[in-house]
Design a protein around this motif. Sequence first.
Motif, PDB file in Angstrom:
ATOM      1  N   TYR A   1       0.799  -1.315  -0.181  1.00 24.71           N
ATOM      2  CA  TYR A   1      -0.189   0.116   0.175  1.00 24.71           C
ATOM      3  C   TYR A   1       0.822   1.404   0.128  1.00 24.71           C
ATOM      4  CZ  TYR A   1      -3.318   3.775   1.709  1.00 24.71           C
ATOM      5  OH  TYR A   1      -3.776   4.808   1.988  1.00 24.71           O
ATOM      6  N   GLU A   2       1.999   1.318   0.815  1.00 23.79           N
ATOM      7  CA  GLU A   2       2.807   2.552   0.789  1.00 23.79           C
ATOM      8  C   GLU A   2       3.433   2.956  -0.282  1.00 23.79           C
ATOM      9  OE1 GLU A   2       3.361   3.170   5.756  1.00 23.79           O
ATOM     10  OE2 GLU A   2       4.840   1.620   4.561  1.00 23.79           O
ATOM     11  N   ILE A   3       4.137   1.626  -0.970  1.00 25.80           N
ATOM     12  CA  ILE A   3       4.733   1.914  -2.120  1.00 25.80           C
ATOM     13  C   ILE A   3       3.738   2.273  -3.214  1.00 25.80           C
ATOM     14  CG2 ILE A   3       5.637   0.454  -4.204  1.00 25.80           C
ATOM     15  CD1 ILE A   3       6.794  -1.567  -1.884  1.00 25.80           C
ATOM     16  N   PHE A   4       2.291   1.750  -3.402  1.00 26.56           N
ATOM     17  CA  PHE A   4       1.565   2.184  -4.488  1.00 26.56           C
ATOM     18  C   PHE A   4       0.966   3.544  -4.142  1.00 26.56           C
ATOM     19  CE2 PHE A   4      -0.472  -2.050  -5.982  1.00 26.56           C
ATOM     20  CZ  PHE A   4       0.852  -2.471  -6.463  1.00 26.56           C
TER      21      PHE A   4
ATOM     22  N   PRO B   1      -1.026   7.869  -7.027  1.00 28.25           N
ATOM     23  CA  PRO B   1      -1.677   9.214  -6.939  1.00 28.25           C
ATOM     24  C   PRO B   1      -0.958  10.398  -7.924  1.00 28.25           C
ATOM     25  CG  PRO B   1      -1.526   8.289  -4.931  1.00 28.25           C
ATOM     26  CD  PRO B   1      -0.704   7.554  -5.827  1.00 28.25           C
ATOM     27  N   LEU B   2       0.175  10.307  -8.156  1.00 26.13           N
ATOM     28  CA  LEU B   2       0.764  11.197  -9.029  1.00 26.13           C
ATOM     29  C   LEU B   2       0.498  10.943 -10.581  1.00 26.13           C
ATOM     30  CD1 LEU B   2       4.294  11.039  -7.541  1.00 26.13           C
ATOM     31  CD2 LEU B   2       2.472  12.537  -6.961  1.00 26.13           C
ATOM     32  N   VAL B   3       0.000  10.052 -10.946  1.00 25.00           N
ATOM     33  CA  VAL B   3      -0.638   9.746 -12.187  1.00 25.00           C
ATOM     34  C   VAL B   3      -1.969   9.913 -12.279  1.00 25.00           C
ATOM     35  CG1 VAL B   3      -0.780   8.003 -14.245  1.00 25.00           C
ATOM     36  CG2 VAL B   3       1.295   7.794 -12.463  1.00 25.00           C
ATOM     37  N   THR B   4      -2.203  11.393 -12.803  1.00 25.42           N
ATOM     38  CA  THR B   4      -3.680  11.866 -12.829  1.00 25.42           C
ATOM     39  C   THR B   4      -4.551  11.330 -14.099  1.00 25.42           C
ATOM     40  OG1 THR B   4      -2.698  13.940 -13.753  1.00 25.42           O
ATOM     41  CG2 THR B   4      -2.747  13.677 -11.271  1.00 25.42           C
ATOM     42  N   ASP B   5      -4.094  10.710 -15.074  1.00 20.77           N
ATOM     43  CA  ASP B   5      -4.887  10.449 -16.090  1.00 20.77           C
ATOM     44  C   ASP B   5      -5.868   9.473 -15.950  1.00 20.77           C
ATOM     45  OD1 ASP B   5      -5.822   9.900 -18.347  1.00 20.77           O
ATOM     46  OD2 ASP B   5      -4.152   8.937 -19.316  1.00 20.77           O
ATOM     47  N   GLU B   6      -7.124   9.753 -15.693  1.00 21.67           N
ATOM     48  CA  GLU B   6      -8.162   8.976 -15.448  1.00 21.67           C
ATOM     49  C   GLU B   6      -8.258   7.505 -15.981  1.00 21.67           C
ATOM     50  OE1 GLU B   6     -11.734  11.376 -14.771  1.00 21.67           O
ATOM     51  OE2 GLU B   6     -10.825  12.491 -13.160  1.00 21.67           O
ATOM     52  N   ASP B   7      -7.933   7.779 -17.369  1.00 20.86           N
ATOM     53  CA  ASP B   7      -7.930   6.663 -18.236  1.00 20.86           C
ATOM     54  C   ASP B   7      -6.944   5.865 -18.329  1.00 20.86           C
ATOM     55  OD1 ASP B   7     -10.594   7.616 -19.321  1.00 20.86           O
ATOM     56  OD2 ASP B   7      -9.501   9.032 -20.625  1.00 20.86           O
ATOM     57  N   HIS B   8      -5.865   5.744 -17.266  1.00 22.44           N
ATOM     58  CA  HIS B   8      -4.542   5.061 -17.272  1.00 22.44           C
ATOM     59  C   HIS B   8      -5.316   3.828 -16.858  1.00 22.44           C
ATOM     60  CE1 HIS B   8      -0.944   3.316 -15.815  1.00 22.44           C
ATOM     61  NE2 HIS B   8      -0.406   4.321 -16.628  1.00 22.44           N
TER      62      HIS B   8
ATOM     63  N   VAL C   1      -6.824  -2.097   3.352  1.00 28.35           N
ATOM     64  CA  VAL C   1      -5.524  -2.029   3.859  1.00 28.35           C
ATOM     65  C   VAL C   1      -5.169  -2.552   5.078  1.00 28.35           C
ATOM     66  CG1 VAL C   1      -3.263  -0.752   4.057  1.00 28.35           C
ATOM     67  CG2 VAL C   1      -5.055   0.355   2.703  1.00 28.35           C
ATOM     68  N   VAL C   2      -4.459  -3.912   5.164  1.00 31.05           N
ATOM     69  CA  VAL C   2      -4.390  -4.506   6.436  1.00 31.05           C
ATOM     70  C   VAL C   2      -3.228  -4.119   6.982  1.00 31.05           C
ATOM     71  CG1 VAL C   2      -4.013  -7.016   7.281  1.00 31.05           C
ATOM     72  CG2 VAL C   2      -5.748  -6.563   5.292  1.00 31.05           C
ATOM     73  N   SER C   3      -3.030  -3.762   8.471  1.00 35.19           N
ATOM     74  CA  SER C   3      -1.908  -3.192   8.861  1.00 35.19           C
ATOM     75  C   SER C   3      -2.303  -2.962  10.378  1.00 35.19           C
ATOM     76  CB  SER C   3      -1.499  -1.893   8.364  1.00 35.19           C
ATOM     77  OG  SER C   3      -0.468  -1.298   9.049  1.00 35.19           O
ATOM     78  N   THR C   4      -1.370  -3.370  11.348  1.00 39.51           N
ATOM     79  CA  THR C   4      -1.432  -3.228  12.560  1.00 39.51           C
ATOM     80  C   THR C   4      -0.674  -1.891  12.790  1.00 39.51           C
ATOM     81  OG1 THR C   4       0.345  -4.626  13.180  1.00 39.51           O
ATOM     82  CG2 THR C   4      -1.762  -5.418  13.158  1.00 39.51           C
ATOM     83  N   THR C   5       0.162  -1.370  12.055  1.00 42.14           N
ATOM     84  CA  THR C   5       1.034  -0.270  12.578  1.00 42.14           C
ATOM     85  C   THR C   5       0.577   1.116  12.004  1.00 42.14           C
ATOM     86  OG1 THR C   5       2.544  -0.816  10.502  1.00 42.14           O
ATOM     87  CG2 THR C   5       3.143  -1.956  12.585  1.00 42.14           C
ATOM     88  N   LEU C   6      -0.102   1.091  10.667  1.00 44.15           N
ATOM     89  CA  LEU C   6      -0.738   2.395  10.202  1.00 44.15           C
ATOM     90  C   LEU C   6      -1.928   2.973  11.205  1.00 44.15           C
ATOM     91  CD1 LEU C   6      -1.045   1.753   6.405  1.00 44.15           C
ATOM     92  CD2 LEU C   6       0.882   3.153   7.562  1.00 44.15           C
ATOM     93  N   ASP C   7      -1.657   4.130  11.372  1.00 40.91           N
ATOM     94  CA  ASP C   7      -2.553   4.907  12.129  1.00 40.91           C
ATOM     95  C   ASP C   7      -3.806   5.630  11.229  1.00 40.91           C
ATOM     96  OD1 ASP C   7      -1.456   4.833  14.488  1.00 40.91           O
ATOM     97  OD2 ASP C   7      -0.349   6.481  14.233  1.00 40.91           O
ATOM     98  N   THR C   8      -3.288   5.808   9.987  1.00 32.59           N
ATOM     99  CA  THR C   8      -4.330   6.492   9.041  1.00 32.59           C
ATOM    100  C   THR C   8      -3.921   5.732   7.648  1.00 32.59           C
ATOM    101  OG1 THR C   8      -2.975   8.515   8.368  1.00 32.59           O
ATOM    102  CG2 THR C   8      -4.546   8.530  10.114  1.00 32.59           C
ATOM    103  N   ALA C   9      -4.854   5.878   6.740  1.00 30.45           N
ATOM    104  CA  ALA C   9      -4.546   5.377   5.219  1.00 30.45           C
ATOM    105  C   ALA C   9      -5.394   6.698   4.592  1.00 30.45           C
ATOM    106  CB  ALA C   9      -5.105   4.156   4.716  1.00 30.45           C
ATOM    107  N   GLY C  10      -4.327   7.636   3.974  1.00 29.46           N
ATOM    108  CA  GLY C  10      -4.985   8.952   3.465  1.00 29.46           C
ATOM    109  C   GLY C  10      -5.170   8.692   1.837  1.00 29.46           C
ATOM    110  N   TRP C  11      -4.837   7.786   1.201  1.00 29.44           N
ATOM    111  CA  TRP C  11      -5.044   7.515  -0.332  1.00 29.44           C
ATOM    112  C   TRP C  11      -6.471   7.298  -0.422  1.00 29.44           C
ATOM    113  CZ3 TRP C  11      -2.710   2.999  -3.518  1.00 29.44           C
ATOM    114  CH2 TRP C  11      -2.846   3.312  -4.724  1.00 29.44           C
TER     115      TRP C  11
END
Length: 220
Positions: A64-67, A72-79, A92-102
């Motif tokens: 998730y963090e890599i993606f 999000p920097l690729v803004t072409d909606e048709d990509h 997102v499965v995680s025991t360490t993240l506090d938030t998932a902002g994407w």
Amino acid sequence: MRITLTTFLTLDGVMQAPGAPGEDTRDGFRHGGWQAPYADEALETRTAEWFAEADAFLLGRRTYEIFAAYWPLVTDEDHPIAGPLNTLPKYVVSTTLDTAGWNNSTLIRTDVIEKVAELKDRPGRELQIHGSGVLARSLLDHGLIDELRLWTYPVVLGTGRRLFEPGRTPTALRLVDSTPTGSGCVLSVYRPAGAPPTATSPGSDTRRGAAARKERGRGG
């Protein structure tokens, strides 16, 4: 929804850090970026076809963090990849993240197997896992993955984290598609087929072989 897993593997089963040298250096892994030199049109075509079937994504924390750092920097909606990833629900499965902002991301912190099973029961096409080795291994052990899409590359690394590590639940797989690419990669699509069958190969039953040798000895 069907749960599908797509991942890159070396010939010796390593799935760690396929995309870039610094992607995942756990355990001193120094071979990151082994997949990128073999990317070709066949990979792009099949990947686009699969992303078009997604209704949601299920990702481990590291993937998730890599993606989230790139797509999000690729803004072409048709990509074909960025469009679905940036708009569709992401769990997102995680025991360490506090938030998932994407955009459209939801954290799963507890009761992972139960919550994934609930997602699987929802109507829709595919709930797709990409990479996410720790999550994928757990869901495979619990029989929750319906299809494995494995891109195997002509590389042997000798070290690195593997999809099928020791201790996995024994499972038979049925091959439903196998396609080589021009770069030497092989795409194999499998579906779980229950417990592994067993049988005795001709000549390998040592007890019968010993008895036969004994009888021949008596006859001589």
